[in-house]
Scaffold this motif. Structure first.
Motif, PDB file in Angstrom:
ATOM      1  N   TYR A 276       0.851  -1.193   0.000  1.00  0.00           N
ATOM      2  CA  TYR A 276       0.000   0.000   0.000  1.00  0.00           C
ATOM      3  C   TYR A 276       0.881   1.234   0.000  1.00  0.00           C
ATOM      4  O   TYR A 276       1.831   1.321   0.784  1.00  0.00           O
ATOM      5  CB  TYR A 276      -0.869   0.058   1.268  1.00  0.00           C
ATOM      6  CG  TYR A 276      -1.583  -1.226   1.568  1.00  0.00           C
ATOM      7  CD1 TYR A 276      -2.838  -1.496   1.025  1.00  0.00           C
ATOM      8  CD2 TYR A 276      -0.991  -2.190   2.385  1.00  0.00           C
ATOM      9  CE1 TYR A 276      -3.481  -2.691   1.290  1.00  0.00           C
ATOM     10  CE2 TYR A 276      -1.629  -3.387   2.654  1.00  0.00           C
ATOM     11  CZ  TYR A 276      -2.872  -3.637   2.103  1.00  0.00           C
ATOM     12  OH  TYR A 276      -3.506  -4.817   2.364  1.00  0.00           O
ATOM     13  N   ARG A 277       0.553   2.203  -0.850  1.00  0.00           N
ATOM     14  CA  ARG A 277       1.188   3.510  -0.738  1.00  0.00           C
ATOM     15  C   ARG A 277       0.347   4.337   0.211  1.00  0.00           C
ATOM     16  O   ARG A 277      -0.882   4.390   0.075  1.00  0.00           O
ATOM     17  CB  ARG A 277       1.241   4.198  -2.095  1.00  0.00           C
ATOM     18  CG  ARG A 277       2.356   3.658  -2.950  1.00  0.00           C
ATOM     19  CD  ARG A 277       2.415   4.338  -4.309  1.00  0.00           C
ATOM     20  NE  ARG A 277       3.494   3.734  -5.085  1.00  0.00           N
ATOM     21  CZ  ARG A 277       3.398   2.547  -5.695  1.00  0.00           C
ATOM     22  NH1 ARG A 277       2.276   1.860  -5.627  1.00  0.00           N
ATOM     23  NH2 ARG A 277       4.420   2.067  -6.366  1.00  0.00           N
ATOM     24  N   VAL A 278       1.016   4.975   1.146  1.00  0.00           N
ATOM     25  CA  VAL A 278       0.319   5.883   2.062  1.00  0.00           C
ATOM     26  C   VAL A 278       0.548   7.279   1.501  1.00  0.00           C
ATOM     27  O   VAL A 278       1.701   7.698   1.340  1.00  0.00           O
ATOM     28  CB  VAL A 278       0.893   5.756   3.485  1.00  0.00           C
ATOM     29  CG1 VAL A 278       0.227   6.769   4.424  1.00  0.00           C
ATOM     30  CG2 VAL A 278       0.705   4.335   4.006  1.00  0.00           C
ATOM     31  N   VAL A 279      -0.527   7.967   1.146  1.00  0.00           N
ATOM     32  CA  VAL A 279      -0.366   9.260   0.475  1.00  0.00           C
ATOM     33  C   VAL A 279      -1.091  10.374   1.228  1.00  0.00           C
ATOM     34  O   VAL A 279      -2.065  10.133   1.948  1.00  0.00           O
ATOM     35  CB  VAL A 279      -0.855   9.211  -0.996  1.00  0.00           C
ATOM     36  CG1 VAL A 279      -0.099   8.170  -1.786  1.00  0.00           C
ATOM     37  CG2 VAL A 279      -2.347   8.979  -1.090  1.00  0.00           C
ATOM     38  N   ARG A 280      -0.588  11.584   1.018  1.00  0.00           N
ATOM     39  CA  ARG A 280      -1.133  12.762   1.703  1.00  0.00           C
ATOM     40  C   ARG A 280      -1.318  13.873   0.672  1.00  0.00           C
ATOM     41  O   ARG A 280      -0.465  14.057  -0.198  1.00  0.00           O
ATOM     42  CB  ARG A 280      -0.132  13.209   2.766  1.00  0.00           C
ATOM     43  CG  ARG A 280      -0.521  14.436   3.513  1.00  0.00           C
ATOM     44  CD  ARG A 280       0.575  14.839   4.492  1.00  0.00           C
ATOM     45  NE  ARG A 280       0.253  16.112   5.099  1.00  0.00           N
ATOM     46  CZ  ARG A 280       0.524  17.281   4.557  1.00  0.00           C
ATOM     47  NH1 ARG A 280       1.148  17.368   3.401  1.00  0.00           N
ATOM     48  NH2 ARG A 280       0.159  18.395   5.167  1.00  0.00           N
ATOM     49  N   MET A 281      -2.452  14.563   0.772  1.00  0.00           N
ATOM     50  CA  MET A 281      -2.714  15.677  -0.150  1.00  0.00           C
ATOM     51  C   MET A 281      -3.080  16.911   0.671  1.00  0.00           C
ATOM     52  O   MET A 281      -3.972  16.857   1.520  1.00  0.00           O
ATOM     53  CB  MET A 281      -3.869  15.287  -1.091  1.00  0.00           C
ATOM     54  CG  MET A 281      -4.100  16.257  -2.221  1.00  0.00           C
ATOM     55  SD  MET A 281      -5.275  15.594  -3.426  1.00  0.00           S
ATOM     56  CE  MET A 281      -6.834  15.982  -2.624  1.00  0.00           C
ATOM     57  N   GLU A 282      -2.382  18.019   0.431  1.00  0.00           N
ATOM     58  CA  GLU A 282      -2.659  19.289   1.118  1.00  0.00           C
ATOM     59  C   GLU A 282      -4.010  19.828   0.653  1.00  0.00           C
ATOM     60  O   GLU A 282      -4.337  19.702  -0.532  1.00  0.00           O
ATOM     61  CB  GLU A 282      -1.638  20.352   0.699  1.00  0.00           C
ATOM     62  CG  GLU A 282      -0.265  20.193   1.245  1.00  0.00           C
ATOM     63  CD  GLU A 282      -0.083  20.905   2.582  1.00  0.00           C
ATOM     64  OE1 GLU A 282      -0.828  21.862   2.872  1.00  0.00           O
ATOM     65  OE2 GLU A 282       0.798  20.459   3.330  1.00  0.00           O
ATOM     66  N   ALA A 283      -4.729  20.486   1.544  1.00  0.00           N
ATOM     67  CA  ALA A 283      -5.963  21.158   1.120  1.00  0.00           C
ATOM     68  C   ALA A 283      -5.597  22.167   0.038  1.00  0.00           C
ATOM     69  O   ALA A 283      -4.590  22.861   0.159  1.00  0.00           O
ATOM     70  CB  ALA A 283      -6.603  21.849   2.316  1.00  0.00           C
TER      71      ALA A 283
END
Ligand SMILES: CC(=O)/C=C/C=C(C)/C=C/C1=C(C)CCCC1(C)C
Ligand SMILES: CC(/C=C/C=O)=C\C=C\C=O
Ligand code: FE2
Length: 570
Positions: A276-283
């Motif tokens: 699994y890739r754990v990803v984060r996206m800024e508002a």
């Protein structure tokens, strides 16, 4: 308000109509009843032949849907309205209210879910196959304005245009011959390419709806292309959410990103190198950054299914369930009892913990086998020696995969009165961060107290990733074949309050905190209830006492729906 039906009047229409194909309601108040009838019937006939194009707008004035041709009645007949396709593309109007809406409650509750389960003469198989139907409740100065609308996904638009299934849904695969005439010439290899390039996958974003920190509102499902922006006031489809990061090649995603005012976290499973890739996206951004990657521990071919996951303040908890994506089942046209998945308990069940800051996997523990759709919450705690331990709670189906097949529409529609719903509980994982090989799984609260059903949960969002006390979820009053109660579970005192009315099927109880509240349960719980007599209403329960505060009745019956979000009024 113009001419809302009384619930009773509408009910009789509903019963006649409960098995018809989707049709359109008219808003033109100037036309007389006869004109309406003729116009509606013509429209219905057209629809029965091929689902009509743009539906006619309906604002404030629902008229009786057309009387269906009797020989067309089938499948959905006489079943609970929760499992009956919505009868019109859209509707909008004010609801009749009993009780009082709290003055602080101003904003919109949106709920997504699969509300249309047939196309042409084809009836869908599984709850998760239906076309996305958004329902809104706008709370404004004590009044409730509501509406619903089908999401204009490519999958739904193509189905309307060609009057047949054109994309792979959760359990439905378009017939090769049909796809043949729809698009490319069919070949085995071509089909595999279309699957693994994502071309044949659905974008029917029917699972949830989220409000990103920048205010954009997005409908989601487990395919990445099923990330679709909508206008939360009109419920119009704006268009695809275009990810700007090159990660869309992986096709699938968790259906439940975790969203705050500043960021969004999600998981992207890797079917080729199981992980699994754990990803984060800024508002405000469309670019997901990969924070880290979790490699699956088991030797199975596919990664564990991740419908949802959990976060604490500093960590992401990545589940690796023994219910795994199966390449073999993905390629099958006919569904297996586990659909695209397979059950591999012999390969182990795991939970991984990743640092949000460094992307490092700081714990990876083996746990007893489990089956969950929904994580409830997680937080960092201390054990008796002062060492950090992660607590992660989920709606756990006692490691019993039957729940997936219980959600087949035929089962939901045909079991009357038998107690066939498998047991579920609040499963509490304890994950030590000291390098231990094993984690623990316990039952947080005696499951009998919520009728041994537990799913479709929410918490006070201000307690996300923090210690918390209250879970709102669907429980059961048995006998039943589906969760039919709302439960407030105090996981500290281990007490439960239940709301149940005979014949009702309530959807996910969604907690909205009162602005300025100090107590965790100071707020309201919103749920949309499909009634046994064919109607539906929105119920508001007090978050603390769990008593009914208000009920706002729809002039027609709503189908069951899945997850919602709250959009405060600015
Ligand atoms: C409604 C819900 O909770 C889940 C929906 C899941 C979907 C639409 C899954 C779709 C899939 C395919 C069409 C093929 C690839 C695998 C998978 C993501 C399960
Ligand atoms: C509705 C449901 C399970 C109910 C069983 O108790 C699961 C829905 C999953 C998708 O969001
Ligand atoms: Fe879900």
């Amino acid at each position: 308000m113009a001419s809302l039906f009384t619930t009773k009047a509408m009910m009789s229409h509903h019963h006649v109509l409960s098995s018809t194909r989707l049709t359109t309601l008219y808003s033109d108040n100037s036309i007389n009843d006869q004109q309406i009838k003729t116009k509606s019937q013509a429209s219905h006939r057209l629809f029965a032949r091929r689902i009509s194009g743009a539906a006619r707008a309906v604002i404030n004035s629902p008229m009786p849907p057309p009387v269906p041709e009797i020989e067309k009645l089938e499948g959905e007949r006489r079943c609970h309205v929760a499992w009956t396709s919505v009868q019109q593309e859209k509707w909008e109007g004010e609801l009749t209210l009993q009780g009082k809406i709290p003055t602080w409650l101003n904003g919109t509750y949106l709920r997504n879910g699969p509300g249309l389960w047939n196309i042409g003469d084809h009836d869908f198989r599984h709850l998760f196959d239906g076309y996305s139907t958004l329902v809104k409740l706008q709370f404004d100065g004590g009044r409730v304005f509501a509406g619903h609308r089908l999401l204009e996904s490519d999958a739904y638009k193509a189905a309307k245009k060609h009057n047949r299934l054109c994309y792979r849904e959760f359990s439905e695969t378009p017939k090769p011959a049909i796809r043949n005439s729809f698009k490319n010439p069919f070949s085995g290899i071509g089909e595999i390419l279309r699957l693994f390039s994502g071309e044949s996958l659905t974008d029917n974003a029917n699972t949830g709806v989220i409000r990103l920190g920048d205010g954009r509102v997005m409908c989601l499902t487990e395919t990445q292309k099923g990330s679709i922006l909508v206008d939360h006031e009109t419920l119009e489809t704006i268009g695809k959410f275009e990810y700007d990061d090159g990660l869309s090649d992986h096709m699938i995603q968790s259906a439940h990103p975790i969203v705050t005012e500043t960021e969004m976290w999600t998981l992207i499973p890797d079917l080729v190198k199981p992980g699994y890739r754990v990803v984060r996206m800024e508002a405000g951004s469309n670019r997901r950054e990969v924070v880290g990657r979790v490699k699956c521990r088991s030797g199975s071919w596919g990664p564990g299914w991740v419908h949802s996951f959990a976060v604490t303040e500093n960590y992401v908890v990545v589940p690796e369930m023994p219910l795994r994506y199966s390449v073999k089942n993905l390629l099958r046209a006919e569904p297996t009892p586990l659909y695209k998945f397979e059950w591999c308990p012999q390969d182990g069940a795991f939970l991984h913990v990743m640092s949000k800051l460094t992307g490092e996997v700081v714990a990876s523990v083996e746990v007893p086998a489990y089956v969950t759709f929904h994580f409830i919450n997680a937080y960092e705690d201390e054990d008796e020696n002062g060492a950090t331990v992660i607590i992660a709670d989920c709606c756990e189906h006692n490691a019993d995969t039957r729940i997936l097949d219980m959600l087949r529409l035929h089962t939901l529609r045909s079991s009357h009165g038998q107690d066939v719903l498998p047991d579920a509980r609040i499963g509490r994982f304890r994950i030590p961060l000291d390098g231990s090989k094993y984690g623990r799984l316990e039952t947080a609260v005696e499951a009998e107290k919520h009728g041994r059903a537990m799913d479709m949960c929410s918490i006070n969002p201000l307690h996300l990733g923090q210690k918390y006390r209250y879970v709102y979820a669907c429980g059961a009053q048995r006998p039943c074949n589906f969760p039919n109660a709302l439960s407030k579970v105090d996981i500290v005192e281990k007490k439960v309050k239940n709301w149940h009315e005979h014949g009702m099927i309530p959807s996910e109880p969604f907690f909205v905190p009162r602005p300025g509240a100090i107590h965790e349960d100071d707020g309201v719980v919103i749920s949309l209830v499909s009634e046994g007599n064919g109607g539906s209403f929105a119920i508001l329960l007090d978050g603390s006492s769990f008593e009914e505060i208000a009920r706002a009745t729809f002039p027609y019956g709503l189908p069951y729906g899945l997850h919602g979000c709250w959009i405060p009024k600015h």
